[in-house]
Structures are given as structure tokens and as C-alpha cells.
Design an enzyme around this catalytic site. Structure first.
Site, PDB file in Angstrom:
ATOM      1  N   HIS A   1      -5.600  14.296  -9.218  1.00 35.48           N
ATOM      2  CA  HIS A   1      -5.648  12.882  -9.605  1.00 35.48           C
ATOM      3  C   HIS A   1      -4.766  12.544 -10.804  1.00 35.48           C
ATOM      4  CE1 HIS A   1      -8.653  11.378  -6.750  1.00 35.48           C
ATOM      5  NE2 HIS A   1      -9.204  12.583  -6.846  1.00 35.48           N
TER       6      HIS A   1
ATOM      7  N   ASP B   1      -2.349   9.432 -10.777  1.00 35.91           N
ATOM      8  CA  ASP B   1      -2.342   8.372 -11.785  1.00 35.91           C
ATOM      9  C   ASP B   1      -0.923   8.102 -12.286  1.00 35.91           C
ATOM     10  OD1 ASP B   1      -5.059   8.202 -11.523  1.00 35.91           O
ATOM     11  OD2 ASP B   1      -5.530   9.268 -13.379  1.00 35.91           O
TER      12      ASP B   1
ATOM     13  N   GLU C   1      -4.834   2.251  -4.118  1.00 38.98           N
ATOM     14  CA  GLU C   1      -3.373   2.342  -4.119  1.00 38.98           C
ATOM     15  C   GLU C   1      -2.745   1.103  -3.494  1.00 38.98           C
ATOM     16  OE1 GLU C   1      -4.803   4.587  -0.400  1.00 38.98           O
ATOM     17  OE2 GLU C   1      -5.401   4.373  -2.478  1.00 38.98           O
TER      18      GLU C   1
ATOM     19  N   ASN D   1      -3.074  12.902  -4.142  1.00 36.37           N
ATOM     20  CA  ASN D   1      -4.251  13.310  -4.908  1.00 36.37           C
ATOM     21  C   ASN D   1      -4.791  14.651  -4.447  1.00 36.37           C
ATOM     22  OD1 ASN D   1      -4.404  11.134  -6.707  1.00 36.37           O
ATOM     23  ND2 ASN D   1      -5.546   9.877  -5.263  1.00 36.37           N
TER      24      ASN D   1
ATOM     25  N   ASP E   1       0.855  -1.194   0.000  1.00 34.89           N
ATOM     26  CA  ASP E   1       0.000   0.000   0.000  1.00 34.89           C
ATOM     27  C   ASP E   1       0.891   1.244   0.000  1.00 34.89           C
ATOM     28  OD1 ASP E   1      -2.926   1.096   0.627  1.00 34.89           O
ATOM     29  OD2 ASP E   1      -1.525   2.197   1.898  1.00 34.89           O
TER      30      ASP E   1
END
Length: 325
Positions: free
Chosen positions: A190, A194, A220, A185, A177
Site C-alpha cells: 500500500h 499511495d 482509485e 497494492n 479509474d
């Protein structure tokens, strides 16, 4: 286009070969059905075959039947060359798997036209196969990162856990994680997030073996499956993944970002009777401990995580509807 010619009559075979070469095709010529089958089952087999009906060994119809039964893809277009023009013979040839037939002696212009028809059909077949593979990829892979999607990686987990138990081997299961990813973000947007996910996926895939599996488990979170790995090997692999993610800054439109990864892991050899759900729960609990202990670290599941997984499994069993019939 490479075209196979199979004809036991040398004069007819050479004349046909000369025509095809003149028209710009690469030609492979053989003199009987057995040799034709050997060529057609090879990895670089011609995609089109002109087979004489009557040949020593396997005849053209036999080769058709064998090919259709044993080599469905990539598709090979088959044109039977025959002196037989009776309807029952034509039907037999087409039912054997031939795509078309031509009666000897044939007109070169007609042969040329029929070959072009075959090429168009092969192009259509290739386009359909390509479209199918694209759809299959989309159905099993995460569109953003290109790794396995949640459904596919969980299905693989289930298969690998039972396979490792059946073969008496260990499976390493890791859940990674990204630390503080929400702030990426929130701060940069975002699109930057990405970019980070794609780069992290790339780095993780570069560190695993060809037969390992990497999947996007959640937003994630990543699930990594390591066949044949016990606890020490799985821990070493997890450390390599962690270092690969954090070693270099990730270049984004918002600047170069430092990204770290927390990993929880388990090896099935330590808990051979646990089912896939329990194994996954143990890795998840180990990940929670890695987060609690400061992040950017690897924690392998121990007895505490095992007992927690058993407890949750028992709770789920208790909550399942009972059949009172």
C-alpha cells in the site's frame, strides 16, 4: 507591523508617528476619517489603527463601525485616542468596535504597552484563523492526495450541474479509474500504491484549469468537473488527463511503474434535463464501457448510457418508501 495613525492635529500626528517609528513600526499617517477608511479597506491594510475620536469626515467611532460591518477578516486592532473620559463616551467607543482606548494626553509608556497587548491579540487571532483553515481543508480535502474528498466533490457536482442548467452552459463530468490498481497494492504494498495515487493526482491537477475541480471519488477513482465544456472539449480534456497519467513512469520505492487511466465522461448539454445523480451514473457507465473495451481509453456517454441512467433512476424511485398518510 504596519500601524495606521488617523489624527487631524498635525503636531499630535507627527509626534505619535515619531514615537512609533522609534519603536520599530511602519507607520501610515492620515489626517481624517475618510482617508483612514480608504487605507483600512485596501488589500494591504494595516493590521492596527490608532484613530482620533474627533476628526473631519468620519470620526474614529464611525470608522470603527464601518470597519466592523464591512471587513471582518483579517482582523484589525483599533485603539481610539480621545480627550473624552466620561464613562458613557468610553462605552460608546467600545460598542462601536474599538478594542481599546487611550485618553489624551497619554503617557508614551502606556501607549507602548497597549500596542503590545494589541499585537499579542492579533497573533492569537491569526493562530485561530490558521487553525480554522487547516480544519476546513481537512474537512473538504483527501488527506492522501490533497484533492477534494468524496463529499466535497459530490457537493460541487450538484452545484455545478444546476448552475450550468441555470446559465445555459455545459458541464463536462469525467470519472477516471486507474487500471489494475489492485495489483499494484497486492504486488508492491500500500505505501507504493499511495505514492502512485499522489503522483496521479498531481499530474491530473497540472492538466486542468484553475476553475476546474478534481476530487477523489473512491479508492482509485477520480471525479473531474469541467465547467463550460461540451462533449468535444470534455473528450479532449479527458485525453490530456489520460496521456498525462500514462506518459511517464511513476517513480516508487518498488521501482518505476507504468500507470494507465480509463475515463468515462458526459457533457450536460447533451442531456439538459438530467439531474446530478443521472449525470454521474452516465459517466460511470461510460467508464465501465472503457474498461470493457480494453482500458487506457476515453469513452463519452451516449444514448445507451443515458437510457441506463434513466432506468436506474426509475428503479431508485420505485424503491423509495411510499407515504400512505
Amino acid at each position: 507591523m504596519k500601524i495606521l495613525i488617523a489624527d487631524d492635529e498635525s503636531v499630535s500626528r507627527r509626534m505619535l508617528q515619531a514615537l512609533l517609528v522609534k519603536w520599530g513600526y511602519e507607520v501610515v499617517a492620515v489626517e481624517d476619517g475618510d482617508a483612514a477608511w480608504e487605507k483600512l479597506k485596501s488589500p494591504d491594510a494595516p493590521r492596527m489603527a490608532l484613530l482620533d475620536w474627533m476628526m473631519p469626515g468620519q470620526n474614529g467611532v464611525d470608522v470603527c463601525r464601518t470597519l466592523r460591518n464591512q471587513r471582518p477578516e483579517p482582523y484589525t486592532y483599533i485603539l481610539l485616542l480621545t480627550a473624552k473620559d466620561a464613562k458613557e463616551s468610553v462605552v460608546e467607543g467600545l460598542e462601536s468596535g474599538a478594542d481599546d482606548y487611550l485618553t489624551k494626553p497619554f503617557n508614551p509608556r502606556e501607549l507602548k504597552a497597549r500596542i503590545r497587548v494589541g499585537l499579542r491579540l492579533l497573533d492569537l487571532e491569526d493562530n485561530l484563523v490558521q487553525a480554522r483553515e487547516v480544519m476546513r481543508f481537512k474537512a473538504t480535502h483527501d488527506t492522501l492526495t490533497g484533492v477534494w474528498n468524496r463529499g466535497a466533490i459530490l457537493e460541487t457536482l450538484d452545484k455545478e450541474v444546476w448552475r450550468s442548467r441555470r446559465e445555459g452552459q455545459s458541464l463536462g463530468v469525467l470519472i477516471g479509474d486507474l487500471d489494475h490498481f489492485k495489483s499494484v497494492n497486492d504486488t508492491y504494498g500500500h505505501p507504493v500504491g499511495d505514492t502512485v495515487l499522489r503522483e496521479v493526482s498531481r499530474r491530473m491537477q497540472s492538466e486542468v484549469r484553475p476553475y476546474d475541480s478534481v476530487g477523489r471519488y473512491g479508492g482509485e477513482e477520480f471525479l473531474v468537473l469541467l465547467p463550460g465544456c461540451g462533449t468535444p472539449t470534455a473528450r479532449d480534456a479527458a485525453e490530456r488527463l489520460r496521456k498525462a497519467v500514462s506518459r511517464d513512469l511513476v517513480e516508487t520505492t518498488g521501482g518505476n511503474l507504468q500507470v494507465t487511466l480509463s475515463i468515462g465522461g458526459v457533457a450536460t448539454a447533451d442531456w439538459p434535463k438530467d439531474n446530478p445523480t443521472q449525470v454521474l451514473q452516465m459517466a460511470d457507465s461510460a467508464l465501465y464501457r472503457a474498461k470493457h473495451e480494453g482500458r487506457n481509453r476515453v469513452v463519452m456517454a451516449g444514448e445507451e448510457e443515458h437510457q441506463e441512467a434513466l432506468h436506474k433512476s426509475l428503479q431508485l424511485t420505485t424503491l423509495e418508501p411510499q407515504n400512505n398518510s
